[in-house]
Structures are given as structure tokens and as C-alpha cells.
Design a protein around this motif. Structure first.
Motif, PDB file in Angstrom:
ATOM      1  N   ALA A  28     113.894  42.009  -2.074  1.00 53.12           N
ATOM      2  CA  ALA A  28     115.328  42.299  -2.138  1.00 53.12           C
ATOM      3  C   ALA A  28     115.843  42.874  -0.825  1.00 53.12           C
ATOM      4  O   ALA A  28     116.967  42.586  -0.415  1.00 53.12           O
ATOM      5  CB  ALA A  28     115.610  43.268  -3.282  1.00 53.12           C
ATOM      6  N   ALA A  29     115.034  43.674  -0.154  1.00 52.93           N
ATOM      7  CA  ALA A  29     115.466  44.319   1.092  1.00 52.93           C
ATOM      8  C   ALA A  29     115.651  43.316   2.227  1.00 52.93           C
ATOM      9  O   ALA A  29     116.331  43.621   3.207  1.00 52.93           O
ATOM     10  CB  ALA A  29     114.457  45.388   1.500  1.00 52.93           C
ATOM     11  N   ASN A  30     115.089  42.142   2.103  1.00 46.90           N
ATOM     12  CA  ASN A  30     115.207  41.126   3.159  1.00 46.90           C
ATOM     13  C   ASN A  30     116.379  40.178   2.944  1.00 46.90           C
ATOM     14  O   ASN A  30     116.465  39.163   3.639  1.00 46.90           O
ATOM     15  CB  ASN A  30     113.906  40.319   3.256  1.00 46.90           C
ATOM     16  CG  ASN A  30     112.797  41.120   3.890  1.00 46.90           C
ATOM     17  OD1 ASN A  30     113.022  41.845   4.846  1.00 46.90           O
ATOM     18  ND2 ASN A  30     111.610  41.008   3.349  1.00 46.90           N
ATOM     19  N   GLN A  31     117.264  40.493   2.015  1.00 49.64           N
ATOM     20  CA  GLN A  31     118.387  39.606   1.700  1.00 49.64           C
ATOM     21  C   GLN A  31     119.693  40.170   2.251  1.00 49.64           C
ATOM     22  O   GLN A  31     119.862  41.378   2.363  1.00 49.64           O
ATOM     23  CB  GLN A  31     118.491  39.403   0.188  1.00 49.64           C
ATOM     24  CG  GLN A  31     117.242  38.820  -0.433  1.00 49.64           C
ATOM     25  CD  GLN A  31     116.823  37.511   0.194  1.00 49.64           C
ATOM     26  OE1 GLN A  31     117.648  36.633   0.429  1.00 49.64           O
ATOM     27  NE2 GLN A  31     115.539  37.366   0.488  1.00 49.64           N
ATOM     28  N   PRO A  32     120.657  39.280   2.550  1.00 49.38           N
ATOM     29  CA  PRO A  32     121.908  39.727   3.179  1.00 49.38           C
ATOM     30  C   PRO A  32     122.928  40.344   2.223  1.00 49.38           C
ATOM     31  O   PRO A  32     123.839  41.034   2.664  1.00 49.38           O
ATOM     32  CB  PRO A  32     122.469  38.439   3.793  1.00 49.38           C
ATOM     33  CG  PRO A  32     121.896  37.343   2.968  1.00 49.38           C
ATOM     34  CD  PRO A  32     120.554  37.822   2.526  1.00 49.38           C
ATOM     35  N   ASN A  33     122.802  40.097   0.902  1.00 52.10           N
ATOM     36  CA  ASN A  33     123.782  40.674  -0.036  1.00 52.10           C
ATOM     37  C   ASN A  33     123.111  40.985  -1.368  1.00 52.10           C
ATOM     38  O   ASN A  33     121.969  40.600  -1.614  1.00 52.10           O
ATOM     39  CB  ASN A  33     124.980  39.733  -0.229  1.00 52.10           C
ATOM     40  CG  ASN A  33     124.564  38.361  -0.728  1.00 52.10           C
ATOM     41  OD1 ASN A  33     123.785  38.242  -1.654  1.00 52.10           O
ATOM     42  ND2 ASN A  33     125.095  37.329  -0.098  1.00 52.10           N
ATOM     43  N   GLY A  34     123.860  41.656  -2.229  1.00 56.70           N
ATOM     44  CA  GLY A  34     123.317  42.103  -3.508  1.00 56.70           C
ATOM     45  C   GLY A  34     122.914  40.983  -4.439  1.00 56.70           C
ATOM     46  O   GLY A  34     121.904  41.079  -5.137  1.00 56.70           O
TER      47      GLY A  34
END
Length: 133
Positions: free
Chosen positions: A52-58
Motif C-alpha cells: 500500500a505504501a508504494n501506491q500513489p493514492n488511497g
């Protein structure tokens, strides 16, 4: 007659020792399964938080966390693994927080205690967001 009595007492001693040692061995088996399951749940929470931390949005972060948990194979002992809490900051700055829940069925159930639910959480700094200036 004395030789026969010695053989009989040996059998009785073996039966008494087995009635003590077998429940202890079964308890240790359950304890080992619980320790391994707790470790697996901790690893699953960390993997979901990292994904999840490597993604650009929620939205993408939540999907990545679910995908990380979907790779886990359920078994006869581990009944389920699910994402119970997910927190991604609105602006994508800070940390993502993930909590997973794992239901475990013990191999040798004790009356009144057939399974256990483990909860694990992890927080990872967000590295995949892009901040528009």
C-alpha cells in the motif's frame, strides 16, 4: 510369580507415563501452530502495508493491500486472513496503517478453545505518492 509381577508393573508405568506425556505433546503442537500462525499474520500485515505504501493514492493502495493478502493460501489450520483496518492519509503524505485478522483452527482442539483469532498491524511510510506542486 515375581517375574510376571515385574512385567505387569512396567506396563502400568508405561500407561501412566503416556497419559501424562501425550497431552503435553498435543499441547505443544497447538502452541507451535499458534506461534507460527502469529508470525504469518505479522508478515502478512507488513507485506500489505508495504504494498500500500508504494501506491500513489488511497484507492490504489487499498487494492494493493488486498492483492498482497490474496496471495495467501488458506489451509485446514488457517481459516481466513482479511484486512480489518486500513488508513491512508488523504494527501498521501505520512504513513499507511494496516491491520490484518487471521482465524486459526487448532489441530488438537481443547474443549472450549477450538480456535483463535490473531490481529496484527503495521505502519509504513508512504513512498509511492507524487505531490503536485
Amino acid at each position: 510369580m515375581k517375574n510376571r509381577a515385574k512385567r505387569g508393573s512396567g506396563l502400568i508405568e508405561a500407561i501412566l507415563a503416556a497419559t501424562i506425556l501425550v497431552p503435553i505433546a498435543l499441547f505443544l503442537l497447538d502452541l507451535t501452530v499458534m506461534i507460527i500462525a502469529n508470525s504469518m499474520n505479522d508478515t502478512a500485515a507488513k507485506n500489505a502495508a508495504r504494498a500500500a505504501a508504494n501506491q500513489p493514492n488511497g484507492t490504489a493502495a487499498h487494492a494493493a493491500a488486498e492483492k498482497a493478502l490474496a496471495s495467501f493460501q488458506a489451509s485446514t489450520i488457517v481459516k481466513s486472513l482479511a484486512l480489518s483496518e486500513f488508513d491512508y492519509p488523504p494527501k498521501g503524505i505520512g504513513s499507511v496503517s494496516v491491520v490484518t485478522v487471521m482465524e486459526v483452527k487448532l489441530p488438537v482442539p481443547v474443549p472450549g478453545f477450538a480456535g483463535y483469532t490473531f490481529k496484527a498491524g503495521d505502519v509504513e511510510p508512504i513512498v509511492g505518492s507524487t505531490i503536485a506542486e
